[in-house]
Design an enzyme around this catalytic site. Structure first.
Site, PDB file in Angstrom:
ATOM      1  NE  ARG A 112      -3.773  -2.065   2.667  1.00 12.87           N
ATOM      2  CZ  ARG A 112      -3.613  -3.184   3.345  1.00 12.87           C
ATOM      3  NH1 ARG A 112      -2.487  -3.409   4.013  1.00 12.87           N
ATOM      4  NH2 ARG A 112      -4.577  -4.095   3.373  1.00 12.87           N
ATOM      5  CE  LYS A 165      -6.812  -0.260   4.253  1.00 12.57           C
ATOM      6  NZ  LYS A 165      -8.075  -0.433   3.512  1.00 12.57           N
ATOM      7  CG  HIS A 207      -4.963   0.858  -4.173  1.00 11.90           C
ATOM      8  ND1 HIS A 207      -4.288   0.720  -2.972  1.00 11.90           N
ATOM      9  CD2 HIS A 207      -6.084   0.091  -4.061  1.00 11.90           C
ATOM     10  CE1 HIS A 207      -4.982  -0.073  -2.175  1.00 11.90           C
ATOM     11  NE2 HIS A 207      -6.065  -0.478  -2.807  1.00 11.90           N
ATOM     12  NE  ARG A 222      -3.306  -3.371  -1.526  1.00 12.21           N
ATOM     13  CZ  ARG A 222      -2.896  -4.206  -0.580  1.00 12.21           C
ATOM     14  NH1 ARG A 222      -1.604  -4.474  -0.460  1.00 12.21           N
ATOM     15  NH2 ARG A 222      -3.758  -4.782   0.237  1.00 12.21           N
ATOM     16  CG  HIS A 238      -7.073  -8.380   1.138  1.00 16.40           C
ATOM     17  ND1 HIS A 238      -7.302  -8.763  -0.180  1.00 16.40           N
ATOM     18  CD2 HIS A 238      -6.801  -7.052   1.084  1.00 16.40           C
ATOM     19  CE1 HIS A 238      -7.169  -7.723  -0.970  1.00 16.40           C
ATOM     20  NE2 HIS A 238      -6.868  -6.668  -0.233  1.00 16.40           N
ATOM     21  CE1 TYR A 257      -6.626  -6.999  -7.227  1.00 11.84           C
ATOM     22  CE2 TYR A 257      -7.086  -7.908  -5.057  1.00 11.84           C
ATOM     23  CZ  TYR A 257      -6.709  -6.846  -5.858  1.00 11.84           C
ATOM     24  OH  TYR A 257      -6.433  -5.635  -5.297  1.00 11.84           O
TER      25      TYR A 257
END
Length: 304
Positions: free
Chosen positions: A151, A176, A245, A248, A271, A280
Site C-alpha cells: 500500500r 491496516k 493502488h 498493487r 487482507h 481478483y
C-alpha cells in the site's frame, strides 16, 4: 445542542477510535468528514439539534440528500458505517437511547473492478533507466510497489532499517489496523533498492530514518509519491493514469493469473478476509475470457 458541541463530541469519538483501534490517518480523516456531514445535516432540522432527536426516517432522508448531491453507494455505505459506529459509541455513554442508523442500508451501486495494468504495461512502466538521483529513487519505489503489492502508506513508512531484510528477499510492513506482515521481494526490486540505497546519502539528512526521501532530505510524502508515479505513467505513454493502488492491483492480478493461489495472494496483500481478495478472481476471469475468445475455434469470429 450547538454546532461546536456536536463537533466536540465527534472529536472525542475519533480520538478514542484512533487510539484504541489504531486506524490509519486516512481512515480517521474520512470518518471525520462523514460525521461532520452528519452534524451539518442535523443542523438543518428544526429543534435543538441533539443527537438523540434523530430518528431512522431522518437518517434515510439524509442518505437521500447526499445521494442527490452525487454520492454513490460505496461512499454512502462508508458514511452510514461511520454514523452507526458513532451512535453506538454515544449509546454506550448514555448520550442517546437508540441507534437510528441500525436498519438503514445504502443504495446499491455497480461494483467496479479495480484497474490493473497488463504485464506488458507494467514492464513498460518499469523499464526506464535511472538518469538522475530522483529517477533512481523512483525506480526503487515503483519496483517495490509492483514486486510486493505494498500500500502507499506502507511504502512511505519504510525506514532504512529494512534494507537488510530487503536484500534477503523480504520486507515487513505495518498494514491496516497495525497488522504486521512479511511479503517477498523480487530480484528486480532488490536490485533497484540496492542502487538507490548506495545513492540515498546524497539526499538524506544525517538523522533521517526514512528509506525514501525527497529533495529536502526528509521522508517523502504520499502525495509526492503519487505525483511521481503518475508522471512516470504519462512519460511512458500508458493509457490510464497510474496510481500506487493500480500497481498493487496489478501485482495481485498477475500473481493470481500465474499461480491460481488465492490464499497466498490474500496473505501477501494483508487482507483480513478472503472476500476482499476474491475480486481478483474476476480480473483473472477477464484474462481467461480474452484468451478463450482469441484461441477457441468456436469462439473466433469468421471473416468473409
Amino acid at each position: 445542542m450547538t454546532v461546536s458541541e456536536r463537533a466536540a463530541s465527534v472529536s472525542v469519538y475519533l480520538d478514542e477510535l484512533a487510539q484504541q483501534r489504531r486506524l490509519s490517518p486516512h481512515t480517521v480523516t474520512n470518518y471525520r468528514r462523514d460525521l461532520l456531514s452528519l452534524c451539518s445535516l442535523i443542523a438543518e432540522l428544526p429543534g435543538d439539534g441533539g443527537f438523540d432527536s434523530i430518528q431512522t426516517p431522518h437518517i434515510r432522508r439524509f442518505v437521500a440528500q447526499l445521494h442527490t448531491r452525487g454520492l454513490g453507494g460505496r461512499s454512502l455505505g462508508r458514511s452510514l458505517s461511520a454514523w452507526r459506529g458513532f451512535y453506538r459509541w454515544l449509546g454506550q455513554r448514555g448520550a442517546v437511547t437508540h441507534n437510528p442508523v441500525d436498519s438503514v442500508r445504502p443504495p446499491k451501486s455497480p461494483k467496479a473492478l479495480p484497474k490493473a495494468l497488463s504485464p506488458d504495461e507494467a514492464n513498460r512502466l518499469l523499464e526506464v533507466a535511472g538518469e538522475n538521483l530522483l529517477a533512481i529513487r523512483d525506480q526503487a519505489m515503483f519496483e517495490l510497489f509492483y514486486s510486493s503489492g505494498l500500500r502507499l502508506a506502507e511504502l512511505a513508512a519504510l525506514d532504512i532499517s529494512c534494507l537488510e531484510d530487503l536484500q534477503a528477499g523480504e520486507v515487513r510492513v505495518l498494514g491496516k489496523r497495525s497488522k504486521l506482515r512479511t511479503v517477498p521481494v523480487g530480484s528486480k526490486a532488490r536490485e533497484a533498492v540496492a542502487i538507490w540505497a548506495a545513492q540515498r546519502g546524497r539526499l538524506a539528512t544525517a538523522d533521517e530514518k526514512a528509506l525514501f526521501v525527497g529533495q529536502r532530505g526528509q521522508r517523502l510524502g504520499v502525495r509526492m509519491i503519487q505525483l511521481r508515479l503518475a508522471r512516470r505513467g504519462l512519460t511512458q505513454g500508458l493509457p490510464a493514469r497510474v496510481h500506487p493502488h493500480m500497481l498493487r492491483h496489478s501485482f495481485a492480478s498477475h500473481v493470481l493469473q500465474s499461480s491460481g493461489d488465492l490464499r497466498a495472494v490474500q496473505e501477501m496483500l494483508g487482507h483480513a478476509s478472503i472476500a476482499s481478495t476474491q475480486i481478483y478472481t474476476h480480473l483473472d476471469f477477464q484474462h481467461l475470457a480474452t484468451v478463450y475468445d482469441q484461441s477457441h475455434p468456436r469462439a473466433k469470429r469468421k471473416t468473409d
